[in-house]
Design an enzyme around this catalytic site. Structure first.
Site, PDB file in Angstrom:
ATOM      1  CE  LYS A  74     -60.400  48.377  21.500  1.00 22.86           C
ATOM      2  NZ  LYS A  74     -59.817  47.028  21.656  1.00 22.86           N
ATOM      3  CB  THR A  75     -56.105  52.330  25.957  1.00 21.65           C
ATOM      4  OG1 THR A  75     -57.308  51.564  26.067  1.00 21.65           O
ATOM      5  CG2 THR A  75     -56.088  53.415  26.999  1.00 21.65           C
ATOM      6  CG  ASP A 119     -62.362  51.197  26.388  1.00 17.41           C
ATOM      7  OD1 ASP A 119     -62.536  50.780  25.228  1.00 17.41           O
ATOM      8  OD2 ASP A 119     -61.710  50.554  27.238  1.00 17.41           O
ATOM      9  CB  THR A 168     -65.393  44.609  21.159  1.00 21.86           C
ATOM     10  OG1 THR A 168     -66.752  44.884  21.472  1.00 21.86           O
ATOM     11  CG2 THR A 168     -64.565  44.634  22.428  1.00 21.86           C
ATOM     12  NE  ARG A 227     -54.814  44.658  28.798  1.00 26.66           N
ATOM     13  CZ  ARG A 227     -55.767  45.347  28.194  1.00 26.66           C
ATOM     14  NH1 ARG A 227     -56.737  44.724  27.554  1.00 26.66           N
ATOM     15  NH2 ARG A 227     -55.755  46.653  28.219  1.00 26.66           N
TER      16      ARG A 227
HETATM   17  P1  ADP Z   1     -56.986  47.975  24.389  1.00 27.62           P
HETATM   18  O1  ADP Z   1     -57.264  49.406  24.732  1.00 27.62           O
HETATM   19  O2  ADP Z   1     -57.180  47.678  22.928  1.00 27.62           O
HETATM   20  O3  ADP Z   1     -57.708  46.980  25.273  1.00 27.62           O
HETATM   21  P2  ADP Z   1     -54.324  48.600  25.366  1.00 27.62           P
HETATM   22  O4  ADP Z   1     -53.996  49.787  24.546  1.00 27.62           O
HETATM   23  O5  ADP Z   1     -54.715  48.813  26.781  1.00 27.62           O
HETATM   24  O6  ADP Z   1     -55.427  47.704  24.620  1.00 27.62           O
HETATM   25  O7  ADP Z   1     -53.052  47.615  25.274  1.00 27.62           O
HETATM   26  C1  ADP Z   1     -52.787  46.626  26.232  1.00 27.62           C
HETATM   27  C2  ADP Z   1     -51.307  46.521  26.486  1.00 27.62           C
HETATM   28  O8  ADP Z   1     -50.715  45.846  25.381  1.00 27.62           O
HETATM   29  C3  ADP Z   1     -50.585  47.868  26.578  1.00 27.62           C
HETATM   30  O9  ADP Z   1     -50.348  48.239  27.866  1.00 27.62           O
HETATM   31  C4  ADP Z   1     -49.259  47.656  25.904  1.00 27.62           C
HETATM   32  O10 ADP Z   1     -48.284  47.317  26.873  1.00 27.62           O
HETATM   33  C5  ADP Z   1     -49.475  46.472  25.013  1.00 27.62           C
HETATM   34  N1  ADP Z   1     -49.558  46.846  23.597  1.00 27.62           N
HETATM   35  C6  ADP Z   1     -50.700  47.042  22.892  1.00 27.62           C
HETATM   36  N2  ADP Z   1     -50.413  47.303  21.606  1.00 27.62           N
HETATM   37  C7  ADP Z   1     -49.080  47.299  21.502  1.00 27.62           C
HETATM   38  C8  ADP Z   1     -48.178  47.486  20.405  1.00 27.62           C
HETATM   39  N3  ADP Z   1     -48.624  47.716  19.154  1.00 27.62           N
HETATM   40  N4  ADP Z   1     -46.843  47.431  20.656  1.00 27.62           N
HETATM   41  C9  ADP Z   1     -46.405  47.153  21.897  1.00 27.62           C
HETATM   42  N5  ADP Z   1     -47.203  46.945  22.971  1.00 27.62           N
HETATM   43  C10 ADP Z   1     -48.522  47.002  22.783  1.00 27.62           C
END
Ligand code: ADP
Length: 355
Positions: A74-75, A119, A168, A227
């Site tokens: 998401k981030t 977030d 979430t 992740r």
């Molecule tokens: P969230 O905000 O949903 O908790 P993040 O955006 O921080 O998740 O993603 C966590 C890590 O997973 C990122 O740093 C990235 O390296 C990896 N990641 C997430 N989605 C992808 C994707 N679609 N393709 C490649 N890597 C991804």
């Protein structure tokens, strides 16, 4: 004496929530563009169109809500959107914005069409949330000055901007906040094929020698979460460098997973405990979520956001109006024989109690 929670002793490896250790790895592996962002194709295609349309009009994107378990990207999506829009991204977290003044401080700093990423938006303080509404609708902040009969409202205009909220579960948002988002994107857990691509991409960025069968083995244990895939890769690398030849093959992954107590489907002790509580202590269920939370010594939210999505998606767990039930797949995975019982597991026909 209260039993210490396992999660307090050591962070789980197979959990999507970010740990301080993940920070720099997350940043170095984070995709920078839609092309680098693996999977979620339908959402990516839509977002590309929204970006193109907004850019052509010189307007901000519509407010966007991203929902899904932690670690799904998401981030990362918010960062890509800001880059593609050519605007700045301002990142914050719901509970961190403690009062209206703090929100006003954030909003007045925004440049034209910038993206504000909040977030855990479902955890906004209600007074802060309410003062966000005029900002979202009319790009203005309402400030009340004076008291009682002398009170008056001053409207401060702010730059047009886009709110990207992450949560979430969308069900946690209040109806007024939910209704102010123009787009709602529910991110799904990733299929193994996408996770294998993510592992390969990360291995390349980290300069690792990884065999294709190894990426698949990591993907199988990553619980649908990028992740976790990246974190497992890092752990496997440690074991392969110290104990092996430095090459990451399927055998190195299996060996590392065994040492980390992660089984062939990505379960760790916590998942097995959860299923065992339902199967052994509650005869396969149904068990109410609060009862389950008390039995495991974990907050209800953690169970619903972190453990359950994968167990439900993979069919190990079922949700019924009377609570959670373990499915035949869960019994089989734990090697426990399924008995006939009243209102049994999700895949059982209700029948008379036989024992
Ligand atoms: P969230 O905000 O949903 O908790 P993040 O955006 O921080 O998740 O993603 C966590 C890590 O997973 C990122 O740093 C990235 O390296 C990896 N990641 C997430 N989605 C992808 C994707 N679609 N393709 C490649 N890597 C991804």
């Amino acid at each position: 004496m209260a039993k210490p929670k396992e999660t307090e002793q050591a962070p789980r490896i197979v959990e999507g929530t970010s740990t301080p250790e993940d920070g720099s790895l997350d940043r170095s592996l984070r995709p920078q563009s839609f092309d680098e962002y693996v999977g979620q194709t339908k959402h990516k295609d839509n977002l590309r169109v929204f970006v193109q349309a907004a850019r052509a009009r010189g307007e901000p994107l519509d407010h966007l809500l991203l929902s899904g378990p932690p670690g799904l990207g998401k981030t990362t999506l918010a960062q890509i959107l800001a880059r593609e829009m050519g605007v700045e991204l301002h990142v914050t977290n719901g509970p961190v914005i403690e009062h209206k003044g703090a929100l006003a401080g954030l909003l007045t700093k925004l440049g034209p069409n910038d993206i504000l990423f909040i977030d855990e938006i479902h955890r906004l303080n209600p007074a802060v949330e309410e003062s966000l509404y005029p900002a979202l609708e009319d790009f203005r902040i309402d400030v009340i000055t004076g008291d009682g009969a002398f009170a008056s409202a001053i409207q401060i205009p702010i730059q047009p901007f886009t709110l990207v909220g992450a949560t979430t579960r969308t069900g946690l948002l209040t109806a007024p906040l939910f209704s102010r988002f123009g787009h709602i994107l529910r991110l799904d857990l990733y299929p193994e094929s996408d996770l294998a691509l993510i592992v390969e991409r990360s291995a390349k960025l980290l300069g690792l020698d990884i065999r294709p069968d190894a990426s698949k083995e990591i993907a199988k244990r990553a619980r649908g979460t990028p992740r976790i895939a990246n974190r497992l890769l890092r752990r496997v690398r440690d074991f392969a460098e110290v104990l092996g030849k430095g090459v990451i093959d399927a055998h190195a992954v299996e060996d590392a997973a065994k040492r980390l107590d992660i089984d062939s489907v990505g379960f760790d002790e916590m998942d097995r405990r959860l299923l065992r509580v339902i199967i052994v202590d509650y005869d396969g269920g149904p068990v109410g979520i609060e009862t389950l939370a008390a039995a495991l010594g974990e907050p209800r939210d953690t169970i619903e956001d972190v453990y359950e999505p994968f167990l439900l998606q993979q069919g190990f767990l079922g949700r019924t109006p009377r609570g959670r039930v373990a499915t035949r797949k869960a019994f089989d995975h734990l090697g426990i024989q399924m008995k006939e019982r009243v209102m049994g597991g999700a895949d059982e026909v209700p029948q008379r109690k036989l024992f």
